[in-house]
Design a protein around this motif. Structure first.
Motif, PDB file in Angstrom:
ATOM      1  N   ALA A 124     126.153  18.567  77.297  1.00  0.00           N
ATOM      2  CA  ALA A 124     125.233  19.593  76.806  1.00  0.00           C
ATOM      3  C   ALA A 124     124.117  19.007  75.939  1.00  0.00           C
ATOM      4  CB  ALA A 124     126.003  20.655  76.031  1.00  0.00           C
ATOM      5  N   ARG A 125     124.402  17.910  75.249  1.00  0.00           N
ATOM      6  CA  ARG A 125     123.389  17.294  74.383  1.00  0.00           C
ATOM      7  C   ARG A 125     122.167  16.840  75.182  1.00  0.00           C
ATOM      8  NH1 ARG A 125     126.225  13.230  70.006  1.00  0.00           N
ATOM      9  NH2 ARG A 125     127.464  14.782  68.867  1.00  0.00           N
ATOM     10  N   HIS A 126     122.368  16.553  76.458  1.00  0.00           N
ATOM     11  CA  HIS A 126     121.309  15.952  77.263  1.00  0.00           C
ATOM     12  C   HIS A 126     120.854  16.878  78.392  1.00  0.00           C
ATOM     13  CE1 HIS A 126     122.272  12.329  75.046  1.00  0.00           C
ATOM     14  NE2 HIS A 126     123.546  12.524  75.352  1.00  0.00           N
ATOM     15  N   ARG A 127     121.199  18.153  78.259  1.00  0.00           N
ATOM     16  CA  ARG A 127     120.840  19.129  79.285  1.00  0.00           C
ATOM     17  C   ARG A 127     119.329  19.178  79.511  1.00  0.00           C
ATOM     18  NH1 ARG A 127     123.090  24.821  80.548  1.00  0.00           N
ATOM     19  NH2 ARG A 127     121.311  25.879  81.481  1.00  0.00           N
ATOM     20  N   THR A 128     118.549  19.297  78.435  1.00  0.00           N
ATOM     21  CA  THR A 128     117.098  19.435  78.557  1.00  0.00           C
ATOM     22  C   THR A 128     116.481  18.215  79.231  1.00  0.00           C
ATOM     23  OG1 THR A 128     117.009  20.836  76.586  1.00  0.00           O
ATOM     24  CG2 THR A 128     114.954  19.789  77.294  1.00  0.00           C
ATOM     25  N   THR A 129     116.910  17.025  78.814  1.00  0.00           N
ATOM     26  CA  THR A 129     116.386  15.789  79.390  1.00  0.00           C
ATOM     27  C   THR A 129     116.723  15.694  80.871  1.00  0.00           C
ATOM     28  OG1 THR A 129     116.597  14.657  77.262  1.00  0.00           O
ATOM     29  CG2 THR A 129     116.426  13.274  79.228  1.00  0.00           C
ATOM     30  N   ALA A 130     117.975  15.993  81.216  1.00  0.00           N
ATOM     31  CA  ALA A 130     118.415  15.894  82.604  1.00  0.00           C
ATOM     32  C   ALA A 130     117.663  16.880  83.493  1.00  0.00           C
ATOM     33  CB  ALA A 130     119.921  16.129  82.698  1.00  0.00           C
ATOM     34  N   ARG A 131     117.540  18.107  83.037  1.00  0.00           N
ATOM     35  CA  ARG A 131     116.857  19.132  83.832  1.00  0.00           C
ATOM     36  C   ARG A 131     115.366  18.805  83.988  1.00  0.00           C
ATOM     37  NH1 ARG A 131     119.774  24.050  84.528  1.00  0.00           N
ATOM     38  NH2 ARG A 131     117.766  25.071  84.941  1.00  0.00           N
ATOM     39  N   ALA A 132     114.756  18.266  82.938  1.00  0.00           N
ATOM     40  CA  ALA A 132     113.341  17.914  83.014  1.00  0.00           C
ATOM     41  C   ALA A 132     113.104  16.825  84.053  1.00  0.00           C
ATOM     42  CB  ALA A 132     112.836  17.458  81.644  1.00  0.00           C
ATOM     43  N   LEU A 133     113.975  15.826  84.091  1.00  0.00           N
ATOM     44  CA  LEU A 133     113.807  14.743  85.062  1.00  0.00           C
ATOM     45  C   LEU A 133     114.025  15.254  86.483  1.00  0.00           C
ATOM     46  CD1 LEU A 133     113.231  11.854  85.752  1.00  0.00           C
ATOM     47  CD2 LEU A 133     115.594  11.268  85.185  1.00  0.00           C
ATOM     48  N   LEU A 134     115.021  16.102  86.689  1.00  0.00           N
ATOM     49  CA  LEU A 134     115.222  16.699  88.009  1.00  0.00           C
ATOM     50  C   LEU A 134     113.987  17.492  88.430  1.00  0.00           C
ATOM     51  CD1 LEU A 134     118.946  17.842  87.771  1.00  0.00           C
ATOM     52  CD2 LEU A 134     118.019  16.125  89.343  1.00  0.00           C
ATOM     53  N   GLY A 135     113.363  18.173  87.471  1.00  0.00           N
ATOM     54  CA  GLY A 135     112.135  18.890  87.773  1.00  0.00           C
ATOM     55  C   GLY A 135     111.029  17.959  88.224  1.00  0.00           C
ATOM     56  N   ASP A 136     110.910  16.805  87.559  1.00  0.00           N
ATOM     57  CA  ASP A 136     109.895  15.817  87.938  1.00  0.00           C
ATOM     58  C   ASP A 136     110.124  15.302  89.355  1.00  0.00           C
ATOM     59  OD1 ASP A 136     108.761  16.095  85.461  1.00  0.00           O
ATOM     60  OD2 ASP A 136     109.652  14.259  84.635  1.00  0.00           O
ATOM     61  N   LEU A 137     111.373  15.320  89.806  1.00  0.00           N
ATOM     62  CA  LEU A 137     111.720  14.825  91.144  1.00  0.00           C
ATOM     63  C   LEU A 137     111.825  15.961  92.163  1.00  0.00           C
ATOM     64  CD1 LEU A 137     114.389  12.093  90.254  1.00  0.00           C
ATOM     65  CD2 LEU A 137     111.914  11.858  90.506  1.00  0.00           C
ATOM     66  N   GLY A 138     111.295  17.137  91.801  1.00  0.00           N
ATOM     67  CA  GLY A 138     111.278  18.255  92.733  1.00  0.00           C
ATOM     68  C   GLY A 138     112.600  18.956  92.917  1.00  0.00           C
ATOM     69  N   MET A 139     113.485  18.864  91.930  1.00  0.00           N
ATOM     70  CA  MET A 139     114.834  19.421  92.051  1.00  0.00           C
ATOM     71  C   MET A 139     115.121  20.487  91.000  1.00  0.00           C
ATOM     72  SD  MET A 139     116.733  17.789  94.452  1.00  0.00           S
ATOM     73  CE  MET A 139     118.410  17.735  93.822  1.00  0.00           C
ATOM     74  N   GLU A 140     114.092  20.991  90.326  1.00  0.00           N
ATOM     75  CA  GLU A 140     114.317  21.933  89.235  1.00  0.00           C
ATOM     76  C   GLU A 140     115.104  23.159  89.682  1.00  0.00           C
ATOM     77  OE1 GLU A 140     111.750  24.271  85.762  1.00  0.00           O
ATOM     78  OE2 GLU A 140     110.731  23.330  87.465  1.00  0.00           O
ATOM     79  N   HIS A 141     114.796  23.676  90.870  1.00  0.00           N
ATOM     80  CA  HIS A 141     115.455  24.898  91.348  1.00  0.00           C
ATOM     81  C   HIS A 141     116.901  24.671  91.760  1.00  0.00           C
ATOM     82  CE1 HIS A 141     114.099  22.750  94.868  1.00  0.00           C
ATOM     83  NE2 HIS A 141     114.739  23.566  95.680  1.00  0.00           N
ATOM     84  N   LEU A 142     117.313  23.396  91.809  1.00  0.00           N
ATOM     85  CA  LEU A 142     118.681  23.072  92.216  1.00  0.00           C
ATOM     86  C   LEU A 142     119.486  22.458  91.071  1.00  0.00           C
ATOM     87  CD1 LEU A 142     117.866  21.561  95.729  1.00  0.00           C
ATOM     88  CD2 LEU A 142     118.928  23.783  95.269  1.00  0.00           C
ATOM     89  N   SER A 143     118.957  22.502  89.855  1.00  0.00           N
ATOM     90  CA  SER A 143     119.618  21.856  88.727  1.00  0.00           C
ATOM     91  C   SER A 143     121.018  22.394  88.469  1.00  0.00           C
ATOM     92  CB  SER A 143     118.773  22.019  87.451  1.00  0.00           C
ATOM     93  OG  SER A 143     117.571  21.306  87.554  1.00  0.00           O
ATOM     94  N   ASP A 144     121.234  23.677  88.739  1.00  0.00           N
ATOM     95  CA  ASP A 144     122.536  24.292  88.465  1.00  0.00           C
ATOM     96  C   ASP A 144     123.460  24.298  89.684  1.00  0.00           C
ATOM     97  OD1 ASP A 144     122.037  25.009  85.726  1.00  0.00           O
ATOM     98  OD2 ASP A 144     120.687  26.568  86.472  1.00  0.00           O
ATOM     99  N   SER A 145     123.016  23.697  90.783  1.00  0.00           N
ATOM    100  CA  SER A 145     123.830  23.683  92.004  1.00  0.00           C
ATOM    101  C   SER A 145     124.873  22.581  91.952  1.00  0.00           C
ATOM    102  CB  SER A 145     122.938  23.461  93.229  1.00  0.00           C
ATOM    103  OG  SER A 145     121.983  24.488  93.359  1.00  0.00           O
ATOM    104  N   ARG A 146     126.070  22.899  92.450  1.00  0.00           N
ATOM    105  CA  ARG A 146     127.084  21.856  92.587  1.00  0.00           C
ATOM    106  C   ARG A 146     126.585  20.829  93.598  1.00  0.00           C
ATOM    107  NH1 ARG A 146     132.326  22.506  90.240  1.00  0.00           N
ATOM    108  NH2 ARG A 146     132.082  24.198  88.723  1.00  0.00           N
TER     109      ARG A 146
END
Length: 255
Positions: A124-146
Protein backbone atom coordinates in the motif's frame (compact mmCIF):
# COMPACT_ATOMS: atom_id res chain seq x y z
CA UNK A 1 40.84 42.26 -9.71
CA UNK A 2 38.78 39.13 -9.24
CA UNK A 3 41.15 36.18 -8.78
CA UNK A 4 38.51 33.64 -7.80
CA UNK A 5 38.73 30.36 -9.67
CA UNK A 6 35.80 29.47 -11.94
CA UNK A 7 33.43 26.86 -10.50
CA UNK A 8 34.42 23.29 -11.27
CA UNK A 9 32.26 21.58 -13.87
CA UNK A 10 30.23 18.68 -12.53
CA UNK A 11 31.68 15.26 -13.21
CA UNK A 12 29.86 13.21 -15.80
CA UNK A 13 28.01 10.22 -14.43
CA UNK A 14 29.80 6.91 -15.03
CA UNK A 15 28.27 4.47 -17.51
CA UNK A 16 25.56 2.20 -16.14
CA UNK A 17 27.59 -0.86 -17.15
CA UNK A 18 31.21 -1.47 -18.07
CA UNK A 19 32.13 -5.12 -18.64
CA UNK A 20 35.59 -6.16 -19.81
CA UNK A 21 36.58 -9.72 -20.62
CA UNK A 22 33.52 -10.95 -18.74
CA UNK A 23 33.15 -14.75 -18.62
CA UNK A 24 31.29 -17.45 -16.76
CA UNK A 25 32.10 -21.06 -17.55
CA UNK A 26 29.98 -23.84 -16.07
CA UNK A 27 31.65 -26.88 -14.53
CA UNK A 28 30.09 -29.01 -17.27
CA UNK A 29 31.38 -26.63 -19.96
CA UNK A 30 29.72 -23.91 -21.97
CA UNK A 31 28.48 -20.55 -20.79
CA UNK A 32 29.87 -17.10 -21.49
CA UNK A 33 33.40 -17.01 -22.94
CA UNK A 34 33.99 -13.30 -23.40
CA UNK A 35 31.86 -10.16 -23.27
CA UNK A 36 33.03 -6.57 -23.55
CA UNK A 37 30.21 -4.05 -23.34
CA UNK A 38 29.64 -0.51 -22.12
CA UNK A 39 26.13 0.93 -21.75
CA UNK A 40 25.24 4.47 -20.77
CA UNK A 41 21.97 5.55 -19.26
CA UNK A 42 19.30 6.22 -21.88
CA UNK A 43 20.62 3.55 -24.27
CA UNK A 44 18.52 0.57 -25.34
CA UNK A 45 20.53 -2.37 -26.66
CA UNK A 46 19.71 -5.85 -27.91
CA UNK A 47 21.64 -9.12 -27.89
CA UNK A 48 20.79 -11.68 -30.55
CA UNK A 49 21.98 -15.25 -30.66
CA UNK A 50 20.89 -18.86 -31.06
CA UNK A 51 19.67 -20.98 -28.17
CA UNK A 52 22.55 -22.12 -26.00
CA UNK A 53 24.81 -19.27 -27.05
CA UNK A 54 25.05 -17.86 -23.51
CA UNK A 55 22.44 -15.08 -23.61
CA UNK A 56 20.74 -15.98 -20.32
CA UNK A 57 24.15 -16.47 -18.70
CA UNK A 58 25.18 -12.99 -19.84
CA UNK A 59 22.07 -11.48 -18.24
CA UNK A 60 22.64 -13.43 -15.02
CA UNK A 61 26.23 -12.16 -14.76
CA UNK A 62 25.29 -8.56 -15.58
CA UNK A 63 22.40 -8.84 -13.12
CA UNK A 64 24.78 -9.92 -10.32
CA UNK A 65 23.03 -13.27 -9.99
CA UNK A 66 26.15 -15.14 -11.08
CA UNK A 67 29.69 -14.06 -10.22
CA UNK A 68 31.99 -14.03 -13.27
CA UNK A 69 34.80 -16.54 -13.47
CA UNK A 70 36.92 -14.00 -15.36
CA UNK A 71 36.89 -10.34 -16.30
CA UNK A 72 35.55 -7.26 -14.56
CA UNK A 73 32.13 -5.68 -14.17
CA UNK A 74 31.43 -2.14 -13.01
CA UNK A 75 27.88 -0.93 -12.29
CA UNK A 76 27.72 2.90 -12.18
CA UNK A 77 31.42 2.95 -11.41
CA UNK A 78 31.31 0.34 -8.63
CA UNK A 79 33.69 -2.59 -9.08
CA UNK A 80 31.35 -5.47 -8.33
CA UNK A 81 34.25 -7.92 -8.01
CA UNK A 82 35.41 -6.09 -4.87
CA UNK A 83 32.04 -6.35 -3.10
CA UNK A 84 31.03 -8.74 -0.37
CA UNK A 85 28.02 -10.96 -1.26
CA UNK A 86 25.66 -8.88 0.89
CA UNK A 87 26.81 -5.68 -0.83
CA UNK A 88 26.37 -7.27 -4.26
CA UNK A 89 22.81 -8.20 -3.33
CA UNK A 90 22.14 -4.67 -2.14
CA UNK A 91 23.53 -3.17 -5.35
CA UNK A 92 21.35 -5.52 -7.41
CA UNK A 93 18.20 -4.62 -5.49
CA UNK A 94 18.88 -0.89 -5.72
CA UNK A 95 20.33 -0.53 -9.20
CA UNK A 96 19.12 -3.39 -11.43
CA UNK A 97 15.68 -4.37 -12.67
CA UNK A 98 15.16 -7.75 -14.31
CA UNK A 99 12.33 -8.92 -16.57
CA UNK A 100 12.37 -12.70 -16.38
CA UNK A 101 11.40 -14.87 -19.34
CA UNK A 102 8.67 -16.54 -17.25
CA UNK A 103 7.78 -13.08 -15.80
CA UNK A 104 7.48 -14.38 -12.22
CA UNK A 105 4.30 -12.39 -11.54
CA UNK A 106 2.28 -13.25 -8.43
CA UNK A 107 -1.08 -14.57 -9.60
CA UNK A 108 -2.87 -13.75 -6.33
CA UNK A 109 -2.09 -10.03 -6.74
CA UNK A 110 -3.46 -7.47 -9.17
CA UNK A 111 -1.36 -5.46 -11.61
CA UNK A 112 -0.37 -2.52 -9.39
CA UNK A 113 0.31 -4.84 -6.44
CA UNK A 114 2.71 -6.87 -8.57
CA UNK A 115 4.57 -3.68 -9.47
CA UNK A 116 4.63 -2.47 -5.86
CA UNK A 117 5.96 -5.87 -4.74
CA UNK A 118 9.37 -4.77 -6.04
CA UNK A 119 9.68 -2.65 -2.88
CA UNK A 120 8.76 -5.46 -0.49
CA UNK A 121 5.63 -6.73 1.28
CA UNK A 122 4.16 -3.34 2.31
CA UNK A 123 2.36 -2.82 -0.98
CA UNK A 124 0.00 0.00 0.00
CA UNK A 125 2.91 2.38 0.65
CA UNK A 126 3.81 2.26 -3.04
CA UNK A 127 0.34 2.16 -4.57
CA UNK A 128 0.53 5.67 -6.07
CA UNK A 129 3.97 5.10 -7.59
CA UNK A 130 3.02 1.72 -9.04
CA UNK A 131 -0.25 2.94 -10.54
CA UNK A 132 1.42 6.03 -12.02
CA UNK A 133 4.05 3.93 -13.80
CA UNK A 134 1.40 1.55 -15.16
CA UNK A 135 -0.40 4.62 -16.46
CA UNK A 136 2.76 5.77 -18.24
CA UNK A 137 2.89 2.35 -19.93
CA UNK A 138 -0.74 2.50 -21.06
CA UNK A 139 -2.05 0.19 -18.34
CA UNK A 140 -3.87 2.62 -16.04
CA UNK A 141 -7.30 1.11 -16.75
CA UNK A 142 -5.99 -2.35 -15.85
CA UNK A 143 -4.17 -1.45 -12.62
CA UNK A 144 -6.75 -3.23 -10.46
CA UNK A 145 -7.01 -6.32 -12.67
CA UNK A 146 -5.65 -9.65 -11.52
CA UNK A 147 -2.71 -10.67 -13.68
CA UNK A 148 -4.55 -13.90 -14.55
CA UNK A 149 -7.11 -11.70 -16.36
CA UNK A 150 -4.50 -9.96 -18.50
CA UNK A 151 -3.23 -10.85 -21.97
CA UNK A 152 0.34 -11.96 -22.57
CA UNK A 153 1.43 -8.51 -23.70
CA UNK A 154 -0.28 -6.84 -20.75
CA UNK A 155 1.46 -9.19 -18.32
CA UNK A 156 4.76 -8.40 -20.01
CA UNK A 157 4.18 -4.68 -19.47
CA UNK A 158 3.38 -5.31 -15.80
CA UNK A 159 6.70 -7.17 -15.53
CA UNK A 160 8.51 -4.24 -17.20
CA UNK A 161 6.86 -1.82 -14.77
CA UNK A 162 7.91 -3.95 -11.80
CA UNK A 163 11.51 -3.96 -13.06
CA UNK A 164 11.48 -0.19 -13.60
CA UNK A 165 9.52 1.08 -10.61
CA UNK A 166 12.56 1.55 -8.34
CA UNK A 167 14.24 3.61 -11.08
CA UNK A 168 17.23 1.30 -11.55
CA UNK A 169 20.23 2.32 -13.62
CA UNK A 170 20.07 -0.96 -15.56
CA UNK A 171 17.12 -3.01 -16.82
CA UNK A 172 17.72 -6.51 -18.19
CA UNK A 173 14.99 -8.29 -20.16
CA UNK A 174 15.11 -11.96 -21.15
CA UNK A 175 13.15 -12.56 -24.39
CA UNK A 176 10.50 -9.96 -23.45
CA UNK A 177 8.52 -10.39 -26.68
CA UNK A 178 8.68 -14.19 -26.93
CA UNK A 179 5.38 -15.65 -28.18
CA UNK A 180 3.78 -12.25 -28.81
CA UNK A 181 2.25 -11.03 -32.06
CA UNK A 182 4.00 -8.05 -33.74
CA UNK A 183 1.56 -5.41 -32.45
CA UNK A 184 1.80 -6.66 -28.87
CA UNK A 185 5.58 -7.00 -29.16
CA UNK A 186 5.73 -3.35 -30.22
CA UNK A 187 3.85 -2.33 -27.08
CA UNK A 188 6.34 -4.20 -24.90
CA UNK A 189 9.41 -2.77 -26.65
CA UNK A 190 7.73 0.63 -26.35
CA UNK A 191 7.50 0.10 -22.59
CA UNK A 192 11.20 -0.73 -22.46
CA UNK A 193 11.97 2.32 -24.57
CA UNK A 194 10.09 4.42 -22.01
CA UNK A 195 12.44 3.05 -19.34
CA UNK A 196 15.45 4.16 -21.41
CA UNK A 197 13.91 7.60 -21.88
CA UNK A 198 13.67 7.83 -18.08
CA UNK A 199 17.45 7.35 -17.92
CA UNK A 200 17.99 3.62 -17.49
CA UNK A 201 20.30 1.54 -19.64
CA UNK A 202 18.17 -1.25 -21.13
CA UNK A 203 19.58 -4.53 -22.42
CA UNK A 204 17.30 -7.19 -23.86
CA UNK A 205 18.04 -10.57 -25.41
CA UNK A 206 15.92 -11.72 -28.30
CA UNK A 207 15.61 -14.06 -31.27
CA UNK A 208 13.55 -11.45 -33.13
CA UNK A 209 15.54 -9.31 -35.57
CA UNK A 210 12.59 -6.90 -35.90
CA UNK A 211 12.79 -6.23 -32.16
CA UNK A 212 16.56 -5.78 -32.07
CA UNK A 213 16.45 -3.35 -34.99
CA UNK A 214 14.34 -0.96 -32.89
CA UNK A 215 17.22 -0.66 -30.41
CA UNK A 216 20.05 1.86 -30.39
CA UNK A 217 22.72 -0.86 -30.43
CA UNK A 218 22.78 -4.48 -31.49
CA UNK A 219 25.09 -7.26 -30.37
CA UNK A 220 25.47 -10.88 -31.38
CA UNK A 221 26.34 -13.63 -28.92
CA UNK A 222 27.54 -16.84 -30.53
CA UNK A 223 29.63 -19.59 -29.00
CA UNK A 224 29.80 -17.60 -25.80
CA UNK A 225 31.50 -14.60 -27.46
CA UNK A 226 29.78 -11.21 -27.64
CA UNK A 227 30.42 -8.92 -30.61
CA UNK A 228 28.72 -5.89 -32.09
CA UNK A 229 26.19 -6.71 -34.78
CA UNK A 230 27.91 -4.21 -37.05
CA UNK A 231 31.15 -6.16 -36.83
CA UNK A 232 29.27 -9.42 -37.37
CA UNK A 233 27.51 -8.03 -40.44
CA UNK A 234 30.83 -6.77 -41.82
CA UNK A 235 32.43 -10.19 -41.42
CA UNK A 236 29.48 -11.84 -43.12
CA UNK A 237 29.67 -9.29 -45.93
CA UNK A 238 33.37 -10.02 -46.44
CA UNK A 239 32.63 -13.74 -46.49
CA UNK A 240 29.93 -13.22 -49.12
CA UNK A 241 32.32 -11.11 -51.23
CA UNK A 242 35.04 -13.76 -51.02
CA UNK A 243 32.59 -16.50 -51.97
CA UNK A 244 31.36 -14.45 -54.92
CA UNK A 245 34.96 -13.79 -56.00
CA UNK A 246 35.80 -17.49 -55.79
CA UNK A 247 32.68 -18.38 -57.75
CA UNK A 248 33.50 -15.85 -60.48
CA UNK A 249 37.02 -17.19 -60.70
CA UNK A 250 35.71 -20.73 -60.96
CA UNK A 251 33.30 -19.75 -63.70
CA UNK A 252 36.14 -18.00 -65.52
CA UNK A 253 38.29 -21.09 -65.37
CA UNK A 254 35.45 -23.18 -66.69
CA UNK A 255 34.96 -20.74 -69.54
Amino acid sequence: MNTASPPASPLAAPPAVVAEGLAFIYASGGGLTRADITLEGGVMAAVEGPSGSGKSTLLAVLGLILSPTAGSLHITGTDTGALLPADRDLLRRRSIGIVLQDLGLLTFLNAWENVAAAFGPRLARHRTTARALLGDLGMEHLSDSRVTELSGGQRQRVAVARAAVKQPVLILADEPTSGLDPKTANSVTGALRSCAERGAAVLLVTHDRAVSETCDRRYVLDGGVLSSAGAEDTLRGHAREENAHDENARQGNLG
